[in-house]
Design a protein around this motif. Sequence first.
Motif, short mmCIF file in Angstrom:
data_model
loop_
_atom_site.label_atom_id
_atom_site.label_comp_id
_atom_site.label_asym_id
_atom_site.label_seq_id
_atom_site.Cartn_x
_atom_site.Cartn_y
_atom_site.Cartn_z
N ALA A 13 0.95 -1.09 0.03
CA ALA A 13 0.07 0.07 -0.03
C ALA A 13 0.81 1.21 0.02
O ALA A 13 0.51 2.30 -0.69
CB ALA A 13 -0.89 0.08 1.40
N TYR A 14 1.98 1.23 0.84
CA TYR A 14 2.95 2.23 0.73
C TYR A 14 3.48 2.62 -0.70
O TYR A 14 3.35 3.76 -1.08
CB TYR A 14 3.82 2.26 1.67
N TYR A 15 3.75 1.78 -1.42
CA TYR A 15 4.44 1.86 -2.70
C TYR A 15 3.34 2.39 -3.61
O TYR A 15 3.69 2.87 -4.77
CB TYR A 15 5.28 0.51 -3.25
N TRP A 31 3.23 5.95 -4.53
CA TRP A 31 4.10 6.59 -5.46
C TRP A 31 3.84 6.37 -6.87
O TRP A 31 4.68 6.72 -7.84
CB TRP A 31 5.63 5.90 -5.16
N ALA A 32 2.78 5.91 -7.34
CA ALA A 32 2.42 5.45 -8.56
C ALA A 32 2.46 6.71 -9.45
O ALA A 32 2.04 7.94 -9.10
CB ALA A 32 1.22 4.99 -8.63
N GLY A 33 3.25 6.51 -10.79
CA GLY A 33 3.36 7.87 -11.59
C GLY A 33 4.59 8.71 -11.11
O GLY A 33 4.96 9.56 -12.02
N GLU A 34 5.17 8.31 -10.28
CA GLU A 34 6.44 9.39 -9.89
C GLU A 34 7.68 8.74 -10.82
O GLU A 34 7.84 7.76 -11.13
CB GLU A 34 6.75 9.00 -8.33
N VAL A 54 8.95 -0.45 -12.16
CA VAL A 54 9.13 0.96 -13.12
C VAL A 54 8.78 0.63 -14.52
O VAL A 54 9.21 -0.31 -14.98
CB VAL A 54 10.68 1.35 -12.93
N ASP A 55 7.95 1.49 -15.04
CA ASP A 55 7.48 1.25 -16.36
C ASP A 55 8.64 1.73 -17.51
O ASP A 55 9.86 2.37 -16.98
CB ASP A 55 6.30 1.94 -16.68
N GLY A 103 3.43 2.00 -9.15
CA GLY A 103 2.60 1.47 -7.97
C GLY A 103 2.63 0.14 -7.41
O GLY A 103 2.25 -0.23 -6.40
N ASN A 104 3.17 -0.94 -8.41
CA ASN A 104 3.40 -2.22 -7.87
C ASN A 104 4.56 -2.68 -7.43
O ASN A 104 5.50 -1.96 -7.64
CB ASN A 104 3.17 -3.11 -9.13
N VAL A 105 4.75 -3.72 -6.65
CA VAL A 105 5.94 -4.05 -6.20
C VAL A 105 5.67 -5.98 -6.17
O VAL A 105 4.67 -6.22 -5.90
CB VAL A 105 6.25 -3.78 -4.78
N ARG A 106 6.90 -6.44 -6.60
CA ARG A 106 6.57 -8.07 -6.79
C ARG A 106 7.02 -8.54 -5.48
O ARG A 106 6.22 -9.61 -5.08
CB ARG A 106 7.56 -8.48 -7.82
N HIS A 107 8.18 -8.26 -4.90
CA HIS A 107 8.26 -9.19 -3.56
C HIS A 107 8.84 -8.07 -2.30
O HIS A 107 10.13 -7.45 -2.36
CB HIS A 107 9.53 -9.93 -3.94
#
Length: 237
Positions: free
Chosen positions: A55-57, A60-63, A137-138, A145-149
Amino acid sequence: MPTIAFFDVDETLLNTKSMFDFLRFHRSAEEHRRATDRLGSMARAGVDRVEINRAYYRLWAGEDWAGLMKQGRAWYAEIRSGARIGPPFIASTFAALGRHREAGHLIALMSGSFLPCLRPLADDLGVEIVLCTHPEVDASGRLTGNVRHPMIGRSKGVVLHATARRRQANLTDCHAYADHASDLAMLRCVGHPHVVGSDPVLLATARVQGWPVLSAQATVDADLVGAEPVPTTRAGH
């Protein structure tokens, strides 16, 4: 074979929660308040720390990733100066890191935080290994906004094992330092676990297992090593 000393960061080595402090540095006071209230509510409701990390990460979506890395260095310079939070390092673990360095051991930071916060810290302290949460990172260099692990809980144990194998280190000879019950998987991996602070679950485990317990009640400035540590009141988890 090398010996590795693995250090949790937030409130184990660094005298603040880096993720939340960086959010304060980067966002407006109102944005910071809303975000911390939401994440705090999740914690009080018993939501798993892995999901809170995710949820924290999402915040940061779009940064822009490069921009965050640059901001991280500015944030760390503020922390390192001691102007806002006082001496930035927990004295007991900072001293332990120095002893490991003098013994020729490799130092690893292991944290649910991310590189904008951890890279300047690692560079400052000459740390060889940084094991952390990596936001996605795209192609345009912006966070999705996503993290895998998330580097939380069991993931710390898995990654610690993998790091020891890659470095050809014997875990029996390795050390770990951590302050929260969610770090038990990390501590149980090594031959020399160290509990930092007063987490009741860790203290109970330390009593049963005979693990050493380090105080988190004093802080120190890295430029004043050898000076009298500065006492500080620390909130429990």
